[in-house]
Design a protein around this motif. Sequence first.
Motif, PDB file in Angstrom:
ATOM      1  N   MET A 161       0.844  -1.196   0.000  1.00 26.01           N
ATOM      2  CA  MET A 161       0.000   0.000   0.000  1.00 26.01           C
ATOM      3  C   MET A 161       0.881   1.248   0.000  1.00 26.01           C
ATOM      4  N   LYS A 162       0.505   2.243  -0.785  1.00 27.03           N
ATOM      5  CA  LYS A 162       1.267   3.480  -0.856  1.00 27.03           C
ATOM      6  C   LYS A 162       1.070   4.299   0.416  1.00 27.03           C
ATOM      7  N   SER A 163       2.147   4.941   0.852  1.00 29.28           N
ATOM      8  CA  SER A 163       2.084   5.772   2.049  1.00 29.28           C
ATOM      9  C   SER A 163       1.236   7.015   1.810  1.00 29.28           C
ATOM     10  N   ARG A 164       0.534   7.449   2.834  1.00 31.81           N
ATOM     11  CA  ARG A 164      -0.207   8.707   2.783  1.00 31.81           C
ATOM     12  C   ARG A 164       0.662   9.884   3.181  1.00 31.81           C
ATOM     13  N   VAL A 165       1.845   9.595   3.720  1.00 32.23           N
ATOM     14  CA  VAL A 165       2.820  10.641   4.063  1.00 32.23           C
ATOM     15  C   VAL A 165       3.492  11.097   2.770  1.00 32.23           C
ATOM     16  N   ARG A 204       8.311   0.410  18.175  1.00 30.79           N
ATOM     17  CA  ARG A 204       7.510  -0.801  18.358  1.00 30.79           C
ATOM     18  C   ARG A 204       6.383  -0.831  17.339  1.00 30.79           C
ATOM     19  N   ALA A 205       6.505  -0.018  16.277  1.00 30.80           N
ATOM     20  CA  ALA A 205       5.395   0.162  15.340  1.00 30.80           C
ATOM     21  C   ALA A 205       5.680  -0.323  13.928  1.00 30.80           C
ATOM     22  N   PHE A 206       6.893  -0.832  13.665  1.00 29.73           N
ATOM     23  CA  PHE A 206       7.254  -1.243  12.304  1.00 29.73           C
ATOM     24  C   PHE A 206       6.687  -2.615  11.977  1.00 29.73           C
ATOM     25  N   PRO A 207       6.292  -2.843  10.742  1.00 33.44           N
ATOM     26  CA  PRO A 207       6.492  -2.029   9.535  1.00 33.44           C
ATOM     27  C   PRO A 207       5.494  -0.901   9.345  1.00 33.44           C
ATOM     28  N   GLY A 208       4.571  -0.730  10.250  1.00 30.56           N
ATOM     29  CA  GLY A 208       3.657   0.395  10.187  1.00 30.56           C
ATOM     30  C   GLY A 208       2.373   0.102   9.436  1.00 30.56           C
ATOM     31  N   ASP A 209       1.541   1.152   9.331  1.00 31.58           N
ATOM     32  CA  ASP A 209       0.220   1.020   8.710  1.00 31.58           C
ATOM     33  C   ASP A 209      -0.133   2.371   8.097  1.00 31.58           C
ATOM     34  N   ALA A 210      -0.422   2.382   6.806  1.00 30.75           N
ATOM     35  CA  ALA A 210      -0.714   3.633   6.102  1.00 30.75           C
ATOM     36  C   ALA A 210      -2.002   4.294   6.574  1.00 30.75           C
ATOM     37  N   ASP A 211      -2.917   3.529   7.131  1.00 35.08           N
ATOM     38  CA  ASP A 211      -4.233   4.057   7.488  1.00 35.08           C
ATOM     39  C   ASP A 211      -4.488   4.060   8.984  1.00 35.08           C
ATOM     40  N   SER A 212      -3.442   4.002   9.776  1.00 40.86           N
ATOM     41  CA  SER A 212      -3.608   4.009  11.224  1.00 40.86           C
ATOM     42  C   SER A 212      -3.247   5.389  11.774  1.00 40.86           C
ATOM     43  N   GLY A 213      -2.825   5.468  13.054  1.00 44.26           N
ATOM     44  CA  GLY A 213      -2.492   6.735  13.674  1.00 44.26           C
ATOM     45  C   GLY A 213      -1.155   7.267  13.195  1.00 44.26           C
ATOM     46  N   PRO A 214      -0.761   8.461  13.665  1.00 41.15           N
ATOM     47  CA  PRO A 214       0.461   9.096  13.160  1.00 41.15           C
ATOM     48  C   PRO A 214       1.725   8.282  13.374  1.00 41.15           C
ATOM     49  N   THR A 215       1.847   7.578  14.504  1.00 41.13           N
ATOM     50  CA  THR A 215       3.060   6.791  14.739  1.00 41.13           C
ATOM     51  C   THR A 215       3.177   5.672  13.712  1.00 41.13           C
ATOM     52  N   ALA A 216       2.098   4.932  13.499  1.00 42.56           N
ATOM     53  CA  ALA A 216       2.112   3.851  12.514  1.00 42.56           C
ATOM     54  C   ALA A 216       2.320   4.382  11.102  1.00 42.56           C
ATOM     55  N   MET A 217       1.818   5.580  10.811  1.00 43.28           N
ATOM     56  CA  MET A 217       1.988   6.174   9.484  1.00 43.28           C
ATOM     57  C   MET A 217       3.440   6.554   9.228  1.00 43.28           C
ATOM     58  N   ILE A 218       4.129   7.058  10.256  1.00 44.67           N
ATOM     59  CA  ILE A 218       5.551   7.376  10.108  1.00 44.67           C
ATOM     60  C   ILE A 218       6.340   6.104   9.834  1.00 44.67           C
ATOM     61  N   ALA A 219       6.068   5.051  10.604  1.00 45.85           N
ATOM     62  CA  ALA A 219       6.758   3.781  10.393  1.00 45.85           C
ATOM     63  C   ALA A 219       6.508   3.259   8.982  1.00 45.85           C
ATOM     64  N   HIS A 220       5.282   3.341   8.515  1.00 42.94           N
ATOM     65  CA  HIS A 220       4.951   2.855   7.174  1.00 42.94           C
ATOM     66  C   HIS A 220       5.670   3.672   6.103  1.00 42.94           C
ATOM     67  N   TYR A 221       5.782   4.976   6.291  1.00 47.45           N
ATOM     68  CA  TYR A 221       6.501   5.824   5.325  1.00 47.45           C
ATOM     69  C   TYR A 221       7.964   5.418   5.218  1.00 47.45           C
ATOM     70  N   SER A 278       7.960   1.852   3.460  1.00 51.27           N
ATOM     71  CA  SER A 278       7.488   1.747   2.075  1.00 51.27           C
ATOM     72  C   SER A 278       8.156   2.728   1.123  1.00 51.27           C
ATOM     73  N   GLU A 279       8.582   3.906   1.621  1.00 53.41           N
ATOM     74  CA  GLU A 279       9.108   4.941   0.737  1.00 53.41           C
ATOM     75  C   GLU A 279      10.621   5.141   0.858  1.00 53.41           C
ATOM     76  N   LEU A 280      11.171   5.005   2.060  1.00 56.96           N
ATOM     77  CA  LEU A 280      12.595   5.302   2.251  1.00 56.96           C
ATOM     78  C   LEU A 280      13.467   4.051   2.167  1.00 56.96           C
ATOM     79  N   PHE A 281      13.018   2.931   2.696  1.00 60.20           N
ATOM     80  CA  PHE A 281      13.821   1.708   2.599  1.00 60.20           C
ATOM     81  C   PHE A 281      14.178   1.340   1.157  1.00 60.20           C
ATOM     82  N   PRO A 282      13.264   1.478   0.188  1.00 58.15           N
ATOM     83  CA  PRO A 282      13.642   1.138  -1.189  1.00 58.15           C
ATOM     84  C   PRO A 282      14.775   1.996  -1.750  1.00 58.15           C
ATOM     85  N   LEU A 283      15.058   3.141  -1.129  1.00 58.42           N
ATOM     86  CA  LEU A 283      16.133   4.020  -1.581  1.00 58.42           C
ATOM     87  C   LEU A 283      17.467   3.715  -0.906  1.00 58.42           C
TER      88      LEU A 283
END
Length: 337
Positions: free
Chosen positions: A1-5, A111-128, A131-136
Motif C-alpha cells: 500500500m502506498k504511504s499517505r505521508v 515498536r510500530a514497524f512495519p507500520g500502517d498507512a491508514d492508522s495513527g500518526p506513529t504507525a503512518m511514520i513507520a509505514h513511510y 514503504s518509501e525510504l527503505f527502497p532508496l
Amino acid sequence: MKSRVWSKIDFSAIGMQADYARVPYSSDTSAYGWIPVPILCFNGGNRPTALLTAGTHGDEYEGQIALRNLARELSSCANLRGRVIILPALNWPAVSAGRRNSPLDEGNLNRAFPGDADSGPTAMIAHYVTSELFPLADLVIDLHSGGRSLDYLPVALARPGRNDTEAAAILRLLKCFGAPYGAITDGAGAGAGSTLYAAAEQHGIPALTTELGLGATLSERGLGIAERGLRRVLHDYGIVPAVGAIEAGSSVILKYQSPHNSIYAPCDGLFEPFVKPGDEVKTNQPAGRVYPLSSAVAEPVELKFSASGLVAYRRFPTLTHTGDALFGLMSVMGEAA
C-alpha cells in the motif's frame, strides 16, 4: 500500500534539499493538517545511499544532535559522491514533547514497524520509512540512547541477518561504525521484530541502532561516538570520501543474553544499584536493592544476578515500579579491529 505521508523532496535530484515528511493528522484545531517531520536529502550521484535517523524516541538526544551537526557539514561538502537522507526528529511529536512515546497516540515508534498507512500518526511514520525510504537505502543507521529510564553501555546493535551474506554485510557496518561495543541481538528483550532496524533486516538492508547515553540529557561521550561513527561509515562506504577527521574505531563484539537473565523490579520502591554498565558480574553476585515503598521499616529486597556477564544497562531513575527493567546482561563474543 502506498504511504499517505508525502514530501516535496525529489530524492533523485542532485544537490541538497530540505523539507518535511508530511504526516496527515486531523485534530480539534486543524481538521486537514499535517505533522512536520524534518527530512534532508544530500545527493552527489549514483553511489550508495545512507538513511540516517534519530528522534525515534523523543527523549534521546545524542543522535538528534549528531545528525544536525552532520547535516550542517554536508550542506557545504564539495565531494559528496553518494546520497545521504537524514531524519533527525523522526517521531516529531515525541521529540517536540521530550517524550519517549508520541503524545498524539501514545505510540512507541520503535515498536510500530512495519507500520500502517491508514492508522495513527506513529504507525503512518513507520509505514513511510518502510514503504518509501527503505527502497532508496543501501544502509540504515537509527541512533538511540538510554532516554530518561536507562543508563546504557555505549553500544551499537545489529540484527543477525537472514542469511550468511546479509550477516556479513551487517557485521561490516557494525565494525565500521566502531562504537566501543557492538552487539548482535534478535531484540527478544525489547522490540523484537517491530523495531526500525528489524524492519530494515526484513528488506535485506544492512542496519544498526545504538544506545549512547543515559537519562533525558546529552552525553558528551555518546555524542562523540555517534559523530565519529557516522563519519567512518560515510567515508568507508564511499559516500563522502573525506568528511571531517576520520580515525580508526574498534569494537568488542557482544551478544545479548536472554531476557530471563535480566533483573526486574520485584515491587514498587527505591532502587539502589551496586554495579554500573560495563562492569563484569558473576552468578549470584549482589546487584542492588529495592526499598519497598509500602513500608518505611521493611527490609530492602536484595537483588542478585542469575548469570555471569557484562552489564549492558541499568535503570537510571531511583523510583521504580514492579516490572521495571533494572539490569540487562551481555556476553563477549570476540573482538573486532
